[in-house]
Motif scaffolding. Structure first.
Motif, PDB file in Angstrom:
ATOM      1  N   GLY A 113     118.962 122.571  21.375  1.00 54.62           N
ATOM      2  CA  GLY A 113     120.293 123.078  21.049  1.00 54.62           C
ATOM      3  C   GLY A 113     120.636 122.842  19.587  1.00 54.62           C
ATOM      4  N   THR A 114     120.203 121.691  19.045  1.00 50.67           N
ATOM      5  CA  THR A 114     120.453 121.384  17.631  1.00 50.67           C
ATOM      6  C   THR A 114     119.759 122.390  16.733  1.00 50.67           C
ATOM      7  OG1 THR A 114     120.594 119.017  18.162  1.00 50.67           O
ATOM      8  CG2 THR A 114     120.231 119.616  15.855  1.00 50.67           C
ATOM      9  N   GLU A 115     118.506 122.718  17.065  1.00 45.04           N
ATOM     10  CA  GLU A 115     117.756 123.680  16.263  1.00 45.04           C
ATOM     11  C   GLU A 115     118.352 125.075  16.380  1.00 45.04           C
ATOM     12  OE1 GLU A 115     113.139 125.279  15.668  1.00 45.04           O
ATOM     13  OE2 GLU A 115     113.672 123.949  17.329  1.00 45.04           O
ATOM     14  N   GLN A 116     118.758 125.464  17.581  1.00 44.10           N
ATOM     15  CA  GLN A 116     119.362 126.788  17.766  1.00 44.10           C
ATOM     16  C   GLN A 116     120.658 126.913  16.982  1.00 44.10           C
ATOM     17  OE1 GLN A 116     119.737 128.174  21.753  1.00 44.10           O
ATOM     18  NE2 GLN A 116     117.593 127.919  22.244  1.00 44.10           N
ATOM     19  N   GLN A 117     121.463 125.841  16.963  1.00 44.35           N
ATOM     20  CA  GLN A 117     122.714 125.887  16.207  1.00 44.35           C
ATOM     21  C   GLN A 117     122.431 126.025  14.719  1.00 44.35           C
ATOM     22  OE1 GLN A 117     125.723 126.191  17.320  1.00 44.35           O
ATOM     23  NE2 GLN A 117     126.652 126.144  15.285  1.00 44.35           N
ATOM     24  N   ALA A 118     121.403 125.304  14.227  1.00 50.42           N
ATOM     25  CA  ALA A 118     121.044 125.408  12.807  1.00 50.42           C
ATOM     26  C   ALA A 118     120.583 126.820  12.468  1.00 50.42           C
ATOM     27  CB  ALA A 118     119.946 124.396  12.484  1.00 50.42           C
ATOM     28  N   LEU A 119     119.815 127.438  13.362  1.00 50.83           N
ATOM     29  CA  LEU A 119     119.348 128.804  13.119  1.00 50.83           C
ATOM     30  C   LEU A 119     120.501 129.798  13.136  1.00 50.83           C
ATOM     31  CD1 LEU A 119     116.024 128.932  15.187  1.00 50.83           C
ATOM     32  CD2 LEU A 119     116.313 128.615  12.724  1.00 50.83           C
ATOM     33  N   LYS A 120     121.487 129.572  14.011  1.00 46.00           N
ATOM     34  CA  LYS A 120     122.655 130.453  14.044  1.00 46.00           C
ATOM     35  C   LYS A 120     123.432 130.378  12.730  1.00 46.00           C
ATOM     36  CE  LYS A 120     123.421 130.480  19.061  1.00 46.00           C
ATOM     37  NZ  LYS A 120     124.340 130.063  20.163  1.00 46.00           N
ATOM     38  N   GLU A 121     123.554 129.164  12.190  1.00 46.13           N
ATOM     39  CA  GLU A 121     124.259 129.007  10.911  1.00 46.13           C
ATOM     40  C   GLU A 121     123.512 129.696   9.781  1.00 46.13           C
ATOM     41  OE1 GLU A 121     124.753 124.821  10.474  1.00 46.13           O
ATOM     42  OE2 GLU A 121     126.228 124.655  12.102  1.00 46.13           O
TER      43      GLU A 121
END
Length: 213
Positions: free
Chosen positions: A137-145
Motif C-alpha cells: 500500500g505504501t508503494e502504491q500510494q507513492a506511485l499514485k503521487e
C-alpha cells in the motif's frame, strides 16, 4: 569459514557411527488411517469461546498495519482461513468442538505465513496488497503521487504525445528530488497504462500518448 567457525561453537559433531537421537515416527499406514478417520468421522463445531477468539483475532490482525490506512493487513478471506485451520486442528485432536486452543494455533500459522510472504520491507508491517497486487500500500500510494505529477506535467504540454526521455528531463527540472526516482516514474507510467489514463509504446524511448487528462 567464519560462519562455519561460529556455528561450530554451538554444534557438537556426532561421533562416528552415532545416528543421533532416535525419533519415534508414526508408521505411514497408521498415519493414513488416522487422517482418513478424522476426515470421515470428525466434524467439529465452533464453541462460543472459539467464536469470541476468532473475532478478537480478526480485529487484532486488522490493527497490525498501524495507523497507515493504505495497508491491508486482513481480509475476510484470512478470517475464513483461520476458521478452516481451527476446524482442522480440532479434527486432528478428534475433538467434537473447536476450542480457543485450536484458534490460537490457526492464528499462529496464518501470522507466520503472512510474515514470510506479505511484510512490507519499507515499514515492516504486514500488507496483503503485496500478495494481491505485488506492491505494498505504501508503494502504491507513492506511485499514485508520482502519477499526479506526471499528469500535471503532461497537462502543461499541449502535444498529445511525448517521449519518455522528455518527461524524465522535465520532471527532473521541475523537481530535482525526482531524478533518483525515475525507476518509480516508469512504474507509475505502467500503472497509468493499466488505469487507461495514457498509452505507452514499446522501444528504447517509448512514446507516451495522452488518453484522459
Amino acid at each position: 569459514q567464519l560462519a562455519r567457525h561460529l556455528v561450530s561453537l554451538f554444534y557438537e559433531e556426532p561421533a562416528p557411527g552415532d545416528k543421533g537421537p532416535q525419533t519415534d515416527l508414526i508408521p505411514t499406514d497408521l498415519l493414513t488411517d488416522y487422517i482418513s478417520y478424522a476426515r470421515a468421522k470428525v466434524f467439529p463445531v465452533l464453541t462460543d469461546e472459539a467464536v469470541n477468539e476468532l473475532v478478537a483475532c480478526y480485529g487484532e490482525m486488522r490493527k497490525m498495519g498501524g495507523a497507515n490506512r493504505n495497508t491491508v493487513t486482513a481480509t475476510p478471506r484470512q478470517l475464513e482461513s483461520i476458521i478452516r485451520l481451527s476446524e482442522a486442528h480440532a479434527r486432528m485432536r478428534f475433538s467434537a468442538k473447536v476450542e480457543p486452543l485450536d484458534v490460537a494455533e490457526a492464528k499462529r500459522l496464518v501470522k507466520s505465513a503472512l510474515q514470510q510472504t506479505a511484510t512490507d520491507p519499507t515499514t515492516g508491517a504486514i500488507d496483503l496488497q503485496l500478495l494481491m497486487t505485488g506492491r505494498s500500500g505504501t508503494e502504491q500510494q507513492a506511485l499514485k503521487e508520482i502519477g499526479i505529477k506526471i499528469t500535471q506535467w503532461l497537462s502543461d504540454h499541449p502535444a498529445t504525445t511525448v517521449k519518455c526521455s522528455e518527461l524524465f528531463e522535465g520532471l527532473a527540472r521541475q523537481d530535482p528530488e525526482m531524478a533518483p526516482l525515475m525507476s518509480q516514474v516508469r512504474d507509475a507510467l505502467t500503472m497509468m497504462v493499466d488505469e487507461g489514463t495514457i498509452g505507452l509504446s514499446h522501444g528504447a524511448d517509448p512514446i507516451i500518448r495522452r488518453l484522459v487528462i
